[in-house]
Scaffold this motif. Sequence first.
Motif, PDB file in Angstrom:
ATOM      1  N   HIS A   1       6.607   4.747 -45.824  1.00 23.99           N
ATOM      2  CA  HIS A   1       7.212   5.431 -47.276  1.00 23.99           C
ATOM      3  C   HIS A   1       8.419   6.170 -46.792  1.00 23.99           C
ATOM      4  CE1 HIS A   1       5.352   9.432 -46.947  1.00 23.99           C
ATOM      5  NE2 HIS A   1       3.950   8.609 -46.778  1.00 23.99           N
ATOM      6  N   CYS A   2       9.125   6.483 -47.704  1.00 17.14           N
ATOM      7  CA  CYS A   2      10.168   7.643 -47.425  1.00 17.14           C
ATOM      8  C   CYS A   2       9.941   9.127 -46.920  1.00 17.14           C
ATOM      9  CB  CYS A   2      11.114   7.949 -48.479  1.00 17.14           C
ATOM     10  SG  CYS A   2      12.077   6.387 -49.257  1.00 17.14           S
ATOM     11  N   ASN A   3      10.576   9.611 -46.236  1.00 17.85           N
ATOM     12  CA  ASN A   3      10.120  10.912 -45.913  1.00 17.85           C
ATOM     13  C   ASN A   3      10.791  11.801 -46.914  1.00 17.85           C
ATOM     14  OD1 ASN A   3      10.004  13.423 -44.668  1.00 17.85           O
ATOM     15  ND2 ASN A   3      11.594  13.388 -43.444  1.00 17.85           N
ATOM     16  N   ILE A   4       9.576  12.535 -47.828  1.00 20.57           N
ATOM     17  CA  ILE A   4       9.827  12.977 -48.882  1.00 20.57           C
ATOM     18  C   ILE A   4      10.057  14.612 -48.867  1.00 20.57           C
ATOM     19  CG2 ILE A   4       8.609  11.218 -50.294  1.00 20.57           C
ATOM     20  CD1 ILE A   4       6.330  12.964 -50.600  1.00 20.57           C
ATOM     21  N   THR A   5      10.092  14.992 -47.535  1.00 18.65           N
ATOM     22  CA  THR A   5      10.148  16.550 -47.329  1.00 18.65           C
ATOM     23  C   THR A   5      11.315  17.083 -48.001  1.00 18.65           C
ATOM     24  OG1 THR A   5       8.714  16.283 -45.183  1.00 18.65           O
ATOM     25  CG2 THR A   5      10.250  18.260 -45.550  1.00 18.65           C
TER      26      THR A   5
END
Length: 523
Positions: free
Chosen positions: A48-52
């Motif tokens: 999944h996308c890096n949500i940081t």
Amino acid sequence: MKFENILSEVNGFGKFQIRLVLIQMLSRITLPCHFVLNNFMAAVPSHHCNITPLDDQGLFWNLTQEQLLAVSLPTEPDGSPSSCQMFSKPQYQHLHGLNSSEDAVAVPCREGWVYDNSTFASTIATEWDLICSRKGMNKLTATIFFVGVMVGAPSFGFFSDRFGRRPLLLASYLATTLFAVLSAFSTSYIMFLIMRFFTGLSLAGVSIISIVLTVEWVDIKHRKLIGVIDSLAWTFGSTIFVGIAYLVNDWRWLIVAVTSPVLVAIFIWRWVPESARWLIASGKLEKAQAYLKTCAKMNRADGFSEALRTETLASIVVTEEKGRVYTYLDLVRTPNMRRLAARTGLLWFCVATTFYGISFNIAGFGLNLYLTQLVYALIEFPTKIAIYYLLDMIGRRSSIVGALVLSGVCLGVNILIPEDMSVVRTVVAVFGKAFSSASFTVLILYSSELYPTVVRQNGMGFNSFMARVGVAVAPLILLLDELWKHLPQVILCGTAILGAMVAKTLRETRNRCLPETIEDVER
């Protein structure tokens, strides 16, 4: 005098031949490993996308992983988090069961991806982010590899008929090791593609030279044994590859691991003999005499070794000019050779298309990737053992015709089985794969027996090229299910039946001497 007469005198299947078979098996078990390597090396784990970057207010620290995904990622139709998109802003209202606000805009991943490394420590997909909009680049790696095999087959076929089997076998060993290691330590995706192309090209030499060299040293009675052993080496390689892939889950070291048998083969190459048939056909009688005497001595046929004369060898090939350079044009210059090349080329295309079409299209067993690969490999063992007995009972031609017809029947039956009977469909599909694998087993031996010694490698190179065209076509056929879901099955069924019809027109080679010259074929 025929070469088979000399082989029978020096023992056509003694210690000399057994040693050659064992050496060749060591290098051949690496072939299926590289051919299915992409299934593991290019596997795409959950991601999944890096949500940081979304945590601009530092509010993520007290959220669970499930809550983090809920506020950061849109969902797919099945309710799972999106793998390729993220919200432009966190949607905290999702924590309270509310719908997305008007500013809930889904955008492509901005700062890369986060991967699940529980199964694979590293793959090329995770190394270069070959997912989402770049997933086509991931599939391209397998295509490039098989294009390399397609180019390498006719190239090694020509040069091994020109310069001999033994030196070209060493060249393929060295090139395979070099390019495989370079691909394992590629620093960019482009470098990796180039190295995989040349790895495939080099492995084509191992594929076509090793089986021909072995067949040319074995007497008539044991040729079918060699064909089955060669095919079982492929199945054995496929089986142990599952264990290697399970233990080595980093793609770079996995390439090194499956290539290591070739490195060992380089060191024991010194005991690989040149083909005495090729030496005689090329007018190198003294060298052929030396190898035959070595064979006689190792096989304890010393009496014949002392009586062997170059004049005896010269009588084997008397109808064609010694030292002449043969090319692929010799496959089409004369009527019978032309018909043979056209028929075997079409047959290899049909068999490869059917085999890989079934392999790419078999429904899963509900098992993980390793268990599925293991089942695919194990199903081939009983089929190939049965082929060993059928080759003598009903002959080469009937065996391959029967295997192709049964493959076609399985494909046709699966069209009629309802979609909800998944277990029955899977069992039928597995039997179809077993029969198509049996047809490949017969085909390699059968083709090497049909072509004369002077152009045998050219013929096998051409056939291998046609097989790789079939490999390239198979995935395209499977894409036709968008037009009609059963269309790929119908085409593969028709291809198998066409292959059976073509095989029916070829001559039987059971218990017959190998042709030495083009004139032998024309007669």
